[in-house]
Scaffold this motif. Structure first.
Motif, PDB file in Angstrom:
ATOM      1  N   GLY A  28     -16.626 108.942  64.373  1.00 55.54           N
ATOM      2  CA  GLY A  28     -15.372 108.473  64.942  1.00 55.54           C
ATOM      3  C   GLY A  28     -15.120 107.001  64.615  1.00 55.54           C
ATOM      4  N   VAL A  29     -13.985 106.510  65.043  1.00 54.91           N
ATOM      5  CA  VAL A  29     -13.601 105.122  64.787  1.00 54.91           C
ATOM      6  C   VAL A  29     -14.609 104.150  65.402  1.00 54.91           C
ATOM      7  CG1 VAL A  29     -11.811 103.374  65.158  1.00 54.91           C
ATOM      8  CG2 VAL A  29     -11.166 105.743  64.706  1.00 54.91           C
ATOM      9  N   GLY A  30     -15.011 104.409  66.633  1.00 54.75           N
ATOM     10  CA  GLY A  30     -15.989 103.540  67.294  1.00 54.75           C
ATOM     11  C   GLY A  30     -17.314 103.511  66.561  1.00 54.75           C
ATOM     12  N   ASP A  31     -17.764 104.668  66.098  1.00 57.00           N
ATOM     13  CA  ASP A  31     -19.019 104.734  65.339  1.00 57.00           C
ATOM     14  C   ASP A  31     -18.910 103.922  64.054  1.00 57.00           C
ATOM     15  OD1 ASP A  31     -20.213 106.472  67.192  1.00 57.00           O
ATOM     16  OD2 ASP A  31     -19.366 108.215  66.173  1.00 57.00           O
ATOM     17  N   TRP A  32     -17.763 104.055  63.374  1.00 58.57           N
ATOM     18  CA  TRP A  32     -17.553 103.328  62.125  1.00 58.57           C
ATOM     19  C   TRP A  32     -17.548 101.822  62.375  1.00 58.57           C
ATOM     20  CZ3 TRP A  32     -14.080  99.905  60.018  1.00 58.57           C
ATOM     21  CH2 TRP A  32     -14.164  99.726  58.640  1.00 58.57           C
ATOM     22  N   LEU A  33     -16.847 101.384  63.432  1.00 58.99           N
ATOM     23  CA  LEU A  33     -16.809  99.964  63.748  1.00 58.99           C
ATOM     24  C   LEU A  33     -18.187  99.446  64.137  1.00 58.99           C
ATOM     25  CD1 LEU A  33     -13.464  99.819  65.712  1.00 58.99           C
ATOM     26  CD2 LEU A  33     -13.940  98.688  63.526  1.00 58.99           C
ATOM     27  N   PHE A  34     -18.928 100.220  64.914  1.00 57.19           N
ATOM     28  CA  PHE A  34     -20.272  99.822  65.334  1.00 57.19           C
ATOM     29  C   PHE A  34     -21.188  99.645  64.129  1.00 57.19           C
ATOM     30  CE2 PHE A  34     -24.626 100.977  66.632  1.00 57.19           C
ATOM     31  CZ  PHE A  34     -24.869  99.928  67.502  1.00 57.19           C
ATOM     32  N   ALA A  35     -20.967 100.435  63.090  1.00 53.69           N
ATOM     33  CA  ALA A  35     -21.803 100.369  61.887  1.00 53.69           C
ATOM     34  C   ALA A  35     -21.511  99.133  61.031  1.00 53.69           C
ATOM     35  CB  ALA A  35     -21.615 101.639  61.045  1.00 53.69           C
ATOM     36  N   ARG A  36     -20.365  98.466  61.261  1.00 52.17           N
ATOM     37  CA  ARG A  36     -20.056  97.237  60.500  1.00 52.17           C
ATOM     38  C   ARG A  36     -20.934  96.115  61.026  1.00 52.17           C
ATOM     39  NH1 ARG A  36     -18.677  99.829  56.799  1.00 52.17           N
ATOM     40  NH2 ARG A  36     -19.253 101.435  58.187  1.00 52.17           N
ATOM     41  N   PRO A  37     -21.330  95.196  60.157  1.00 47.72           N
ATOM     42  CA  PRO A  37     -22.126  94.045  60.614  1.00 47.72           C
ATOM     43  C   PRO A  37     -21.349  93.204  61.636  1.00 47.72           C
ATOM     44  CG  PRO A  37     -22.079  94.172  58.198  1.00 47.72           C
ATOM     45  CD  PRO A  37     -21.087  95.180  58.717  1.00 47.72           C
ATOM     46  N   LEU A  38     -22.067  92.607  62.567  1.00 47.78           N
ATOM     47  CA  LEU A  38     -21.438  91.774  63.589  1.00 47.78           C
ATOM     48  C   LEU A  38     -20.605  90.666  62.947  1.00 47.78           C
ATOM     49  CD1 LEU A  38     -20.968  90.947  66.508  1.00 47.78           C
ATOM     50  CD2 LEU A  38     -23.109  89.661  66.399  1.00 47.78           C
ATOM     51  N   GLU A  39     -21.107  90.043  61.906  1.00 46.01           N
ATOM     52  CA  GLU A  39     -20.358  88.980  61.234  1.00 46.01           C
ATOM     53  C   GLU A  39     -19.007  89.500  60.727  1.00 46.01           C
ATOM     54  OE1 GLU A  39     -20.922  86.514  57.181  1.00 46.01           O
ATOM     55  OE2 GLU A  39     -22.587  86.356  58.603  1.00 46.01           O
ATOM     56  N   TRP A  40     -18.995  90.699  60.193  1.00 43.33           N
ATOM     57  CA  TRP A  40     -17.747  91.308  59.718  1.00 43.33           C
ATOM     58  C   TRP A  40     -16.787  91.518  60.882  1.00 43.33           C
ATOM     59  CZ3 TRP A  40     -15.023  95.733  60.787  1.00 43.33           C
ATOM     60  CH2 TRP A  40     -14.035  96.112  59.877  1.00 43.33           C
ATOM     61  N   ARG A  41     -17.313  92.094  61.980  1.00 43.25           N
ATOM     62  CA  ARG A  41     -16.463  92.352  63.145  1.00 43.25           C
ATOM     63  C   ARG A  41     -15.895  91.068  63.728  1.00 43.25           C
ATOM     64  NH1 ARG A  41     -19.948  95.448  67.054  1.00 43.25           N
ATOM     65  NH2 ARG A  41     -21.675  95.023  65.668  1.00 43.25           N
ATOM     66  N   LEU A  42     -16.689  90.001  63.763  1.00 37.37           N
ATOM     67  CA  LEU A  42     -16.213  88.730  64.297  1.00 37.37           C
ATOM     68  C   LEU A  42     -15.149  88.100  63.400  1.00 37.37           C
ATOM     69  CD1 LEU A  42     -19.555  87.190  65.575  1.00 37.37           C
ATOM     70  CD2 LEU A  42     -17.691  88.143  66.947  1.00 37.37           C
ATOM     71  N   GLY A  43     -15.139  88.467  62.135  1.00 40.17           N
ATOM     72  CA  GLY A  43     -14.162  87.925  61.207  1.00 40.17           C
ATOM     73  C   GLY A  43     -12.809  88.611  61.245  1.00 40.17           C
ATOM     74  N   VAL A  44     -12.729  89.784  61.863  1.00 40.77           N
ATOM     75  CA  VAL A  44     -11.457  90.512  61.942  1.00 40.77           C
ATOM     76  C   VAL A  44     -10.555  89.827  62.963  1.00 40.77           C
ATOM     77  CG1 VAL A  44     -10.353  92.708  62.506  1.00 40.77           C
ATOM     78  CG2 VAL A  44     -12.546  92.693  61.299  1.00 40.77           C
ATOM     79  N   GLN A  45      -9.319  89.514  62.552  1.00 42.27           N
ATOM     80  CA  GLN A  45      -8.389  88.824  63.449  1.00 42.27           C
ATOM     81  C   GLN A  45      -7.195  89.675  63.854  1.00 42.27           C
ATOM     82  OE1 GLN A  45      -7.300  85.074  61.749  1.00 42.27           O
ATOM     83  NE2 GLN A  45      -9.410  84.539  61.325  1.00 42.27           N
ATOM     84  N   VAL A  46      -6.665  90.466  62.950  1.00 39.89           N
ATOM     85  CA  VAL A  46      -5.479  91.270  63.227  1.00 39.89           C
ATOM     86  C   VAL A  46      -5.710  92.675  62.694  1.00 39.89           C
ATOM     87  CG1 VAL A  46      -3.003  91.570  62.776  1.00 39.89           C
ATOM     88  CG2 VAL A  46      -3.962  89.270  63.010  1.00 39.89           C
ATOM     89  N   VAL A  47      -5.312  93.671  63.471  1.00 38.99           N
ATOM     90  CA  VAL A  47      -5.384  95.060  63.044  1.00 38.99           C
ATOM     91  C   VAL A  47      -4.031  95.704  63.333  1.00 38.99           C
ATOM     92  CG1 VAL A  47      -6.466  97.303  63.419  1.00 38.99           C
ATOM     93  CG2 VAL A  47      -7.861  95.227  63.486  1.00 38.99           C
TER      94      VAL A  47
END
Length: 50
Positions: free
Chosen positions: A2-21
């Protein structure tokens, strides 16, 4: 996966860099994004009148 699983699999640094979705207005997508990317500016492709 699912979407949550996919996001969880991204590195924390990547997730912290996302600003707009920009997403489809799916409740599942919104929930996962709010959980895993709490700092983002979230905009839906569908706009409704207030």
């Amino acid at each position: 996966m699912g979407v949550g699983d996919w996001l969880f699999a991204r590195p924390l640094e990547w997730r912290l860099g996302v600003q707009v979705v920009a997403i489809d207005p799916s409740a599942a997508f919104r929930k996962a994004l709010r959980m895993w990317l709490p700092r983002i500016l979230l905009r839906s492709a569908a706009r409704t009148a207030a």
